[in-house]
Design a protein around this motif. Structure first.
Motif, PDB file in Angstrom:
ATOM      1  N   ILE A  70       0.845  -1.183   0.000  1.00 21.90           N
ATOM      2  CA  ILE A  70       0.000   0.000   0.000  1.00 21.90           C
ATOM      3  C   ILE A  70       0.887   1.242   0.000  1.00 21.90           C
ATOM      4  CG2 ILE A  70      -0.182   0.111   2.527  1.00 21.90           C
ATOM      5  CD1 ILE A  70      -3.099   0.997   2.156  1.00 21.90           C
ATOM      6  N   SER A  71       0.444   2.269  -0.704  1.00 16.49           N
ATOM      7  CA  SER A  71       1.184   3.528  -0.716  1.00 16.49           C
ATOM      8  C   SER A  71       0.206   4.657  -1.001  1.00 16.49           C
ATOM      9  CB  SER A  71       2.299   3.500  -1.766  1.00 16.49           C
ATOM     10  OG  SER A  71       1.774   3.332  -3.072  1.00 16.49           O
ATOM     11  N   ARG A  72       0.689   5.866  -0.811  1.00 16.98           N
ATOM     12  CA  ARG A  72      -0.163   7.017  -1.045  1.00 16.98           C
ATOM     13  C   ARG A  72       0.663   8.174  -1.572  1.00 16.98           C
ATOM     14  NH1 ARG A  72      -2.808   8.096   4.574  1.00 16.98           N
ATOM     15  NH2 ARG A  72      -3.586   9.972   3.563  1.00 16.98           N
ATOM     16  N   ASP A  73       0.030   9.017  -2.344  1.00 15.66           N
ATOM     17  CA  ASP A  73       0.642  10.254  -2.815  1.00 15.66           C
ATOM     18  C   ASP A  73      -0.321  11.369  -2.416  1.00 15.66           C
ATOM     19  OD1 ASP A  73       1.596  12.474  -4.150  1.00 15.66           O
ATOM     20  OD2 ASP A  73       2.206  11.338  -5.912  1.00 15.66           O
ATOM     21  N   ASN A  74      -0.034  11.980  -1.281  1.00 10.74           N
ATOM     22  CA  ASN A  74      -0.955  12.994  -0.764  1.00 10.74           C
ATOM     23  C   ASN A  74      -1.049  14.203  -1.698  1.00 10.74           C
ATOM     24  OD1 ASN A  74      -1.643  11.466   1.481  1.00 10.74           O
ATOM     25  ND2 ASN A  74      -0.075  12.405   2.776  1.00 10.74           N
ATOM     26  N   ALA A  75       0.020  14.492  -2.386  1.00 10.94           N
ATOM     27  CA  ALA A  75      -0.005  15.625  -3.313  1.00 10.94           C
ATOM     28  C   ALA A  75      -0.988  15.379  -4.459  1.00 10.94           C
ATOM     29  CB  ALA A  75       1.387  15.872  -3.868  1.00 10.94           C
ATOM     30  N   LYS A  76      -1.148  14.105  -4.816  1.00 14.00           N
ATOM     31  CA  LYS A  76      -2.075  13.744  -5.884  1.00 14.00           C
ATOM     32  C   LYS A  76      -3.421  13.277  -5.347  1.00 14.00           C
ATOM     33  CE  LYS A  76       1.487  12.414  -9.224  1.00 14.00           C
ATOM     34  NZ  LYS A  76       2.019  11.324 -10.090  1.00 14.00           N
ATOM     35  N   ASN A  77      -3.554  13.279  -4.013  1.00 10.16           N
ATOM     36  CA  ASN A  77      -4.798  12.807  -3.386  1.00 10.16           C
ATOM     37  C   ASN A  77      -5.155  11.389  -3.839  1.00 10.16           C
ATOM     38  OD1 ASN A  77      -5.617  14.732  -1.537  1.00 10.16           O
ATOM     39  ND2 ASN A  77      -7.584  15.098  -2.532  1.00 10.16           N
ATOM     40  N   THR A  78      -4.131  10.559  -3.942  1.00  8.21           N
ATOM     41  CA  THR A  78      -4.317   9.223  -4.505  1.00  8.21           C
ATOM     42  C   THR A  78      -3.715   8.153  -3.611  1.00  8.21           C
ATOM     43  OG1 THR A  78      -4.356  10.096  -6.756  1.00  8.21           O
ATOM     44  CG2 THR A  78      -3.905   7.746  -6.507  1.00  8.21           C
ATOM     45  N   LEU A  79      -4.448   7.072  -3.503  1.00  3.05           N
ATOM     46  CA  LEU A  79      -4.043   5.883  -2.757  1.00  3.05           C
ATOM     47  C   LEU A  79      -3.791   4.757  -3.753  1.00  3.05           C
ATOM     48  CD1 LEU A  79      -3.933   4.418   0.102  1.00  3.05           C
ATOM     49  CD2 LEU A  79      -6.316   3.795  -0.369  1.00  3.05           C
ATOM     50  N   TYR A  80      -2.799   3.914  -3.447  1.00  2.60           N
ATOM     51  CA  TYR A  80      -2.447   2.820  -4.349  1.00  2.60           C
ATOM     52  C   TYR A  80      -2.402   1.489  -3.594  1.00  2.60           C
ATOM     53  CZ  TYR A  80      -0.672   6.726  -7.139  1.00  2.60           C
ATOM     54  OH  TYR A  80      -0.547   7.905  -7.829  1.00  2.60           O
ATOM     55  N   LEU A  81      -2.589   0.423  -4.358  1.00  5.73           N
ATOM     56  CA  LEU A  81      -2.351  -0.918  -3.833  1.00  5.73           C
ATOM     57  C   LEU A  81      -1.692  -1.725  -4.939  1.00  5.73           C
ATOM     58  CD1 LEU A  81      -2.760  -2.815  -1.387  1.00  5.73           C
ATOM     59  CD2 LEU A  81      -4.796  -3.691  -2.560  1.00  5.73           C
ATOM     60  N   GLN A  82      -0.422  -2.036  -4.743  1.00  7.91           N
ATOM     61  CA  GLN A  82       0.311  -2.885  -5.665  1.00  7.91           C
ATOM     62  C   GLN A  82       0.124  -4.329  -5.219  1.00  7.91           C
ATOM     63  OE1 GLN A  82       2.157  -2.078  -8.513  1.00  7.91           O
ATOM     64  NE2 GLN A  82       2.232  -4.304  -8.805  1.00  7.91           N
ATOM     65  N   MET A  83      -0.387  -5.141  -6.121  1.00  7.74           N
ATOM     66  CA  MET A  83      -0.705  -6.524  -5.789  1.00  7.74           C
ATOM     67  C   MET A  83       0.131  -7.439  -6.672  1.00  7.74           C
ATOM     68  SD  MET A  83      -4.800  -5.774  -5.867  1.00  7.74           S
ATOM     69  CE  MET A  83      -5.314  -7.425  -5.499  1.00  7.74           C
ATOM     70  N   ASN A  84       1.019  -8.202  -6.069  1.00  7.81           N
ATOM     71  CA  ASN A  84       1.893  -9.121  -6.791  1.00  7.81           C
ATOM     72  C   ASN A  84       1.600 -10.562  -6.395  1.00  7.81           C
ATOM     73  OD1 ASN A  84       3.219  -6.860  -7.896  1.00  7.81           O
ATOM     74  ND2 ASN A  84       4.703  -6.821  -6.208  1.00  7.81           N
ATOM     75  N   SER A  85       2.102 -11.479  -7.190  1.00  2.70           N
ATOM     76  CA  SER A  85       1.941 -12.915  -6.903  1.00  2.70           C
ATOM     77  C   SER A  85       0.483 -13.247  -6.596  1.00  2.70           C
ATOM     78  CB  SER A  85       2.834 -13.322  -5.728  1.00  2.70           C
ATOM     79  OG  SER A  85       4.181 -13.033  -5.997  1.00  2.70           O
ATOM     80  N   LEU A  86      -0.382 -12.778  -7.444  1.00  3.32           N
ATOM     81  CA  LEU A  86      -1.811 -12.942  -7.201  1.00  3.32           C
ATOM     82  C   LEU A  86      -2.241 -14.393  -7.281  1.00  3.32           C
ATOM     83  CD1 LEU A  86      -3.045  -9.777  -9.050  1.00  3.32           C
ATOM     84  CD2 LEU A  86      -3.531 -10.333  -6.677  1.00  3.32           C
ATOM     85  N   LYS A  87      -3.231 -14.715  -6.452  1.00  2.00           N
ATOM     86  CA  LYS A  87      -3.766 -16.061  -6.359  1.00  2.00           C
ATOM     87  C   LYS A  87      -5.264 -16.026  -6.687  1.00  2.00           C
ATOM     88  CE  LYS A  87      -0.645 -16.897  -2.455  1.00  2.00           C
ATOM     89  NZ  LYS A  87      -0.559 -17.288  -1.026  1.00  2.00           N
ATOM     90  N   PRO A  88      -5.814 -17.132  -7.120  1.00  2.00           N
ATOM     91  CA  PRO A  88      -7.266 -17.147  -7.400  1.00  2.00           C
ATOM     92  C   PRO A  88      -8.105 -16.701  -6.210  1.00  2.00           C
ATOM     93  CG  PRO A  88      -6.245 -19.076  -8.350  1.00  2.00           C
ATOM     94  CD  PRO A  88      -5.176 -18.387  -7.543  1.00  2.00           C
ATOM     95  N   GLU A  89      -7.633 -16.980  -5.002  1.00  2.12           N
ATOM     96  CA  GLU A  89      -8.390 -16.589  -3.811  1.00  2.12           C
ATOM     97  C   GLU A  89      -8.340 -15.087  -3.553  1.00  2.12           C
ATOM     98  OE1 GLU A  89      -6.052 -18.976  -4.014  1.00  2.12           O
ATOM     99  OE2 GLU A  89      -4.793 -19.040  -2.194  1.00  2.12           O
ATOM    100  N   ASP A  90      -7.556 -14.351  -4.319  1.00  3.04           N
ATOM    101  CA  ASP A  90      -7.560 -12.891  -4.225  1.00  3.04           C
ATOM    102  C   ASP A  90      -8.689 -12.275  -5.050  1.00  3.04           C
ATOM    103  OD1 ASP A  90      -3.992 -13.000  -4.345  1.00  3.04           O
ATOM    104  OD2 ASP A  90      -5.244 -12.624  -2.579  1.00  3.04           O
TER     105      ASP A  90
END
Length: 124
Positions: A70-90
């Motif tokens: 998880i990360s955020r860029d307050n200057a851009k008013n944006t929140l991120y979620l980088q999701m790697n090694s994804l599984k079917p249960e995700d």
């Protein structure tokens, strides 16, 4: 009036990656702790991750540790979620949300200003 635009979901193969974004308007993101939640069909909504105002502290559900960031860029008013090694249960609908204070990091009752959700589907 607060508006939230979520993006980045889609269909991905197991082992793949996706980055979700959540951009707010009408709300100063730097004043809020931010969280990601997800809900799979037939299941309750669960906490995925949370990040404090200044990004000093992050929280993850056990099954996502080491795979999601998880990360955020307050200057851009944006929140991120980088999701790697994804599984079917995700596979789930993923939501962003904001809170000022109160509740544990994964308590969705403490959060407001919910995004509309973005679908992530992981194929095996």
């Amino acid at each position: 009036q607060v508006q939230v635009v979520e993006s980045g979901g889609g269909l991905v193969q197991a082992g793949g990656s996706v980055r979700l974004s959540c951009t707010y308007s009408g709300l100063t993101l730097s004043a809020y702790t931010m969280g990601w939640f997800r809900q799979a069909p037939g299941k309750e909504r669960e906490g995925v991750s949370c990040i404090t105002l200044n990004s000093r502290i992050t929280y993850y559900a056990d099954s996502m540790k080491g795979r999601f960031t998880i990360s955020r860029d307050n200057a851009k008013n944006t929140l991120y979620l980088q999701m790697n090694s994804l599984k079917p249960e995700d596979t789930a609908m993923y939501y962003c949300a904001a809170k000022k204070y109160g509740g544990t990091w994964s308590d969705d009752r403490a959060f407001g200003y919910w995004g509309q959700g973005t679908q992530v589907t992981v194929s095996s």
